[in-house]
Enzyme design. Sequence first.
Site, PDB file in Angstrom:
ATOM      1  N   TRP A 169      37.921   0.545   0.317  1.00 54.45           N
ATOM      2  CA  TRP A 169      36.666  -0.132   0.653  1.00 54.45           C
ATOM      3  C   TRP A 169      36.773  -0.960   1.931  1.00 54.45           C
ATOM      4  O   TRP A 169      35.765  -1.444   2.464  1.00 54.45           O
ATOM      5  CB  TRP A 169      36.255  -1.064  -0.489  1.00 54.45           C
ATOM      6  CG  TRP A 169      37.354  -1.961  -0.959  1.00 54.45           C
ATOM      7  CD1 TRP A 169      38.169  -1.773  -2.023  1.00 54.45           C
ATOM      8  CD2 TRP A 169      37.767  -3.199  -0.372  1.00 54.45           C
ATOM      9  NE1 TRP A 169      39.066  -2.801  -2.156  1.00 54.45           N
ATOM     10  CE2 TRP A 169      38.842  -3.702  -1.154  1.00 54.45           C
ATOM     11  CE3 TRP A 169      37.340  -3.937   0.730  1.00 54.45           C
ATOM     12  CZ2 TRP A 169      39.489  -4.898  -0.847  1.00 54.45           C
ATOM     13  CZ3 TRP A 169      37.985  -5.136   1.032  1.00 54.45           C
ATOM     14  CH2 TRP A 169      39.044  -5.601   0.247  1.00 54.45           C
ATOM     15  N   CYS A 170      37.971  -1.142   2.452  1.00 52.27           N
ATOM     16  CA  CYS A 170      38.195  -1.997   3.626  1.00 52.27           C
ATOM     17  C   CYS A 170      37.847  -1.242   4.910  1.00 52.27           C
ATOM     18  O   CYS A 170      38.320  -0.120   5.142  1.00 52.27           O
ATOM     19  CB  CYS A 170      39.642  -2.474   3.650  1.00 52.27           C
ATOM     20  SG  CYS A 170      40.069  -3.430   5.126  1.00 52.27           S
ATOM     21  N   TYR A 171      37.052  -1.875   5.760  1.00 47.30           N
ATOM     22  CA  TYR A 171      36.632  -1.243   7.023  1.00 47.30           C
ATOM     23  C   TYR A 171      37.836  -0.932   7.901  1.00 47.30           C
ATOM     24  O   TYR A 171      37.942   0.167   8.479  1.00 47.30           O
ATOM     25  CB  TYR A 171      35.653  -2.161   7.751  1.00 47.30           C
ATOM     26  CG  TYR A 171      35.387  -1.741   9.182  1.00 47.30           C
ATOM     27  CD1 TYR A 171      34.520  -0.675   9.462  1.00 47.30           C
ATOM     28  CD2 TYR A 171      36.010  -2.387  10.239  1.00 47.30           C
ATOM     29  CE1 TYR A 171      34.282  -0.274  10.773  1.00 47.30           C
ATOM     30  CE2 TYR A 171      35.775  -1.997  11.553  1.00 47.30           C
ATOM     31  CZ  TYR A 171      34.914  -0.945  11.824  1.00 47.30           C
ATOM     32  OH  TYR A 171      34.677  -0.557  13.114  1.00 47.30           O
TER      33      TYR A 171
END
Length: 462
Positions: A169-171
């Site tokens: 989920w981390c950009y």
Amino acid sequence: MISSSKIKSVDFYRKIPRDLTEASLFGAGLSIVAAIAMIVLFGMELNDFLTLSTTTSIVVDNSSDGDFLRIDFNISFPALSCEFASVDVSDVLGTNRLNITKTIRKVSIDPHLQPTGAEFHPGPIPHYIKHGDEVDEEIVEGAIPLNGINFEKLSHQYPILVVNFYAPWCYWSTRLKPSWEKTAKIMKERYNPETDGRILLAKVDCTAEVDLCKRESHGQHEHESYYGDRDTETLVKTMENLVASIPQENQRLALADKSNVAKRPAPLTGGCRIDGYVRVKKVPGNLIISASSAAHSFDASKMNMSHVISHLSFGKAVSPLVLSDVKRLIPSHGRSHDKLNGRSFINDRDVDANVTIEHYLQVVKTEVVTKKSSRDHKTIEQYEYTAHSSLAQSVHIPVAKFHFELSPMQVLITEDSKSFSHFITNVCAIIGGVFTVAGILDSIFYATITLTRKTELGKNFR
């Protein structure tokens, strides 16, 4: 209807007409003494009710802060250059973390401990991190996925294990993924893990392997963090440099008989102030500050590890407001929380050269439970320690060594709650008790006087 005469029959406090009572001088004196006794005992009971009291006990440590302990420190070394200063951590379980930099700040100082410049950095600080442009390309999986089972095996199998700890989920994790997978594929083609065996690029999904990511963030294995550019070209170049430092097995044998390349003597420069924190396991271990360099040699006879400790404490910092609230209960609490603060350990060369300065610290946890009511309470945790220091000659490079050992027991201090009903009960007992005792004494005295008078008059008393 119930008549008033029947109601009066249950009166426990029947009155005697004043004309039928007799006052005495002894009775008056006894009444004054009884009144004074009531006032004094009431004051003592009131003081006890208003005074805070605690119960101290020794119990097995049941810390709520997990298996790791934080050590905060601020130490100045007048004769140790920031260029060579290294902060290392080790413990009895085999953990060895060398040259920790992530949570450490170094500031160059003069012999008088005054700063001579800005924060020291071992190399240029990048102002902008370059990322790859392969976002739209088809991602080819090249990195080996790791989990809690194979991580330990592969970390011992390969001299260099480069791991990308990511979250889907981390950009920034998503942005790194194409470059990382492509780099892993290129390195696998150039340096086959099965035949070459020097380097392996892997990845860990921290949403699936939560415990593994927590352990590594706390320093389960010795590691270095990467802060450089994240495009494929730079990553490949970085990996190539890492591989170049590890010769293959056949090259190792050829190099075994060759002498090591001579190192340059380390220059004598200014001092260094080192502050920050490290997280260690709750087992006996060492915090070591020493001089280290891959390109320089050190003359142990000229090294001076004298230092001034501005701050050294264990556990989470307790705010002054909370600490003052604890001292309301225990005035002496907190005196050993930072026992070495402000202490200087200077080697004036009286002991001779090659002097290591060691500190032996025994740490114990103190837990204070304050109660605002029978149901509302607050728990304050603090670590205190005793310290014994010595200067001793060593055959190795001199270091500043802090050996810490945690007690398996903890001190539990609980505030004793006092109810108002208990206070009222005690006050009633004081008044009733003094009044009753005074009445008994008065009756005995009166009966004795009466008997004496009758005896003097020659009357028989039956």
